[in-house]
Design an enzyme around this catalytic site. Structure first.
Site, mmCIF file in Angstrom:
data_model
loop_
_atom_site.group_PDB
_atom_site.id
_atom_site.type_symbol
_atom_site.label_atom_id
_atom_site.label_comp_id
_atom_site.label_asym_id
_atom_site.label_seq_id
_atom_site.Cartn_x
_atom_site.Cartn_y
_atom_site.Cartn_z
ATOM 1 N N LYS A 230 28.343 55.118 -75.999
ATOM 2 C CA LYS A 230 27.627 53.837 -75.876
ATOM 3 C C LYS A 230 26.127 54.019 -75.644
ATOM 4 C CE LYS A 230 31.528 51.464 -75.961
ATOM 5 N NZ LYS A 230 32.538 52.517 -75.969
ATOM 6 N N GLU B 204 30.047 37.128 -67.819
ATOM 7 C CA GLU B 204 29.492 38.399 -67.329
ATOM 8 C C GLU B 204 28.030 38.236 -66.925
ATOM 9 O OE1 GLU B 204 32.213 41.568 -69.899
ATOM 10 O OE2 GLU B 204 30.359 40.792 -70.762
ATOM 11 N N GLY C 192 36.688 44.399 -69.985
ATOM 12 C CA GLY C 192 36.706 45.379 -71.066
ATOM 13 C C GLY C 192 37.546 46.591 -70.734
ATOM 14 N N SER C 193 37.658 47.482 -71.715
ATOM 15 C CA SER C 193 38.567 48.623 -71.584
ATOM 16 C C SER C 193 38.142 49.598 -70.490
ATOM 17 C CB SER C 193 38.676 49.350 -72.930
ATOM 18 O OG SER C 193 37.390 49.741 -73.394
ATOM 19 N N GLY D 47 31.390 42.406 -76.628
ATOM 20 C CA GLY D 47 32.445 42.842 -77.537
ATOM 21 C C GLY D 47 33.801 42.266 -77.160
ATOM 22 N N GLY D 48 33.956 41.963 -75.871
ATOM 23 C CA GLY D 48 35.197 41.351 -75.395
ATOM 24 C C GLY D 48 35.109 39.841 -75.274
ATOM 25 N N ASP E 212 30.381 46.609 -64.543
ATOM 26 C CA ASP E 212 30.792 46.107 -65.853
ATOM 27 C C ASP E 212 30.593 47.191 -66.899
ATOM 28 O OD1 ASP E 212 31.715 44.323 -67.739
ATOM 29 O OD2 ASP E 212 30.213 42.783 -67.332
#
Length: 228
Positions: A124, A106, A29-30, A99-100, A84
């Site tokens: 979040k 994961e 993820g970002s 979301g990814g 993560d």
């Protein structure tokens, strides 16, 4: 600070917890992207000797490009720490991820880790889970039947598609169905129900799993202990 600056902040804070000789689960993820960048800097500048266990093809590719030693989850005998991101974290430290579209890998890495850390920007952190759609990984065969059953149960499913209108595929070549629930009042019950449905490979509720959360706030990173 904007959202990306907060993500970079927590990514850099997280790598301070990584010690020489560790085997580290690398999320997706970002926010994790910033963490892997910072880890690559430590490997380069400090000659840090670690093994990274990536949770997606894209994280593996990024880690290798930065000189991080990468192994699959089946090539290691332990994982000391997994770092993560998360899409939502409730006040009692339960989470939604996926979301990814990487939540299956994961969760495999996280459940085989001694410790789990989530890194997020402050947006979040929520009181209750559910505003973020809950992702399910489903096998393509029979997926429309799974969809119909979820719809009948009032779980508001939607196949995840890309801008071209094609089904989003996970690294395992499965589909993703997102549940638009608004609020999840009984996450453990919902998780139990979903995982019993034939065709659902994994669901995106990560419950009773995280030990430490690092939250990027305007006044700096906040380190929260969720579980010992």
């Amino acid at each position: 600070m904007d959202q990306n600056e907060l993500k970079k902040l927590v990514g850099e804070e997280a790598v301070k917890f990584i010690e020489d000789g560790m085997t580290v689960g690398l999320g997706t993820g970002s926010t994790v992207k910033f963490m892997v960048d910072a880890l690559g800097e430590r490997v380069k500048n400090e000659n840090l000797n670690i093994v990274g266990v990536p949770t997606s093809d894209r994280t593996a590719e990024q880690a290798r490009s930065l000189g991080i030693n990468v192994k699959s989850v089946d090539e290691v005998d332990h994982i000391d720490l997994t770092i993560d991101g998360a899409d939502e974290i409730s006040s009692d430290f339960q989470g939604i991820k996926g979301g990814g579209a990487a939540h299956l890998f994961e969760k495999i890495v996280a459940t085989n880790s001694k410790k789990v850390m989530w890194i997020v920007d402050e947006s979040k952190m929520v009181d209750h889970l559910g505003a973020f759609p809950l992702p399910l990984e489903v096998i393509p065969y029979g997926s429309k039947q799974v969809f119909k059953k979820l719809e009948k149960e009032g779980l508001h499913p939607e196949f995840r598609k890309n801008d071209a209108g094609e089904y989003v595929l996970t690294d395992s070549k499965n589909y993703v169905i997102d549940l638009h629930l608004g609020e999840i009042k009984h996450p453990h019950q919902l998780a139990d129900y979903l995982i019993k449905q034939v065709g659902i490979v994994e669901q995106g509720l990560f419950l009773d799993m995280v030990n430490t959360v690092i939250v990027g706030r305007q006044n700096g990173p906040e380190v929260l202990t969720a579980r010992p």
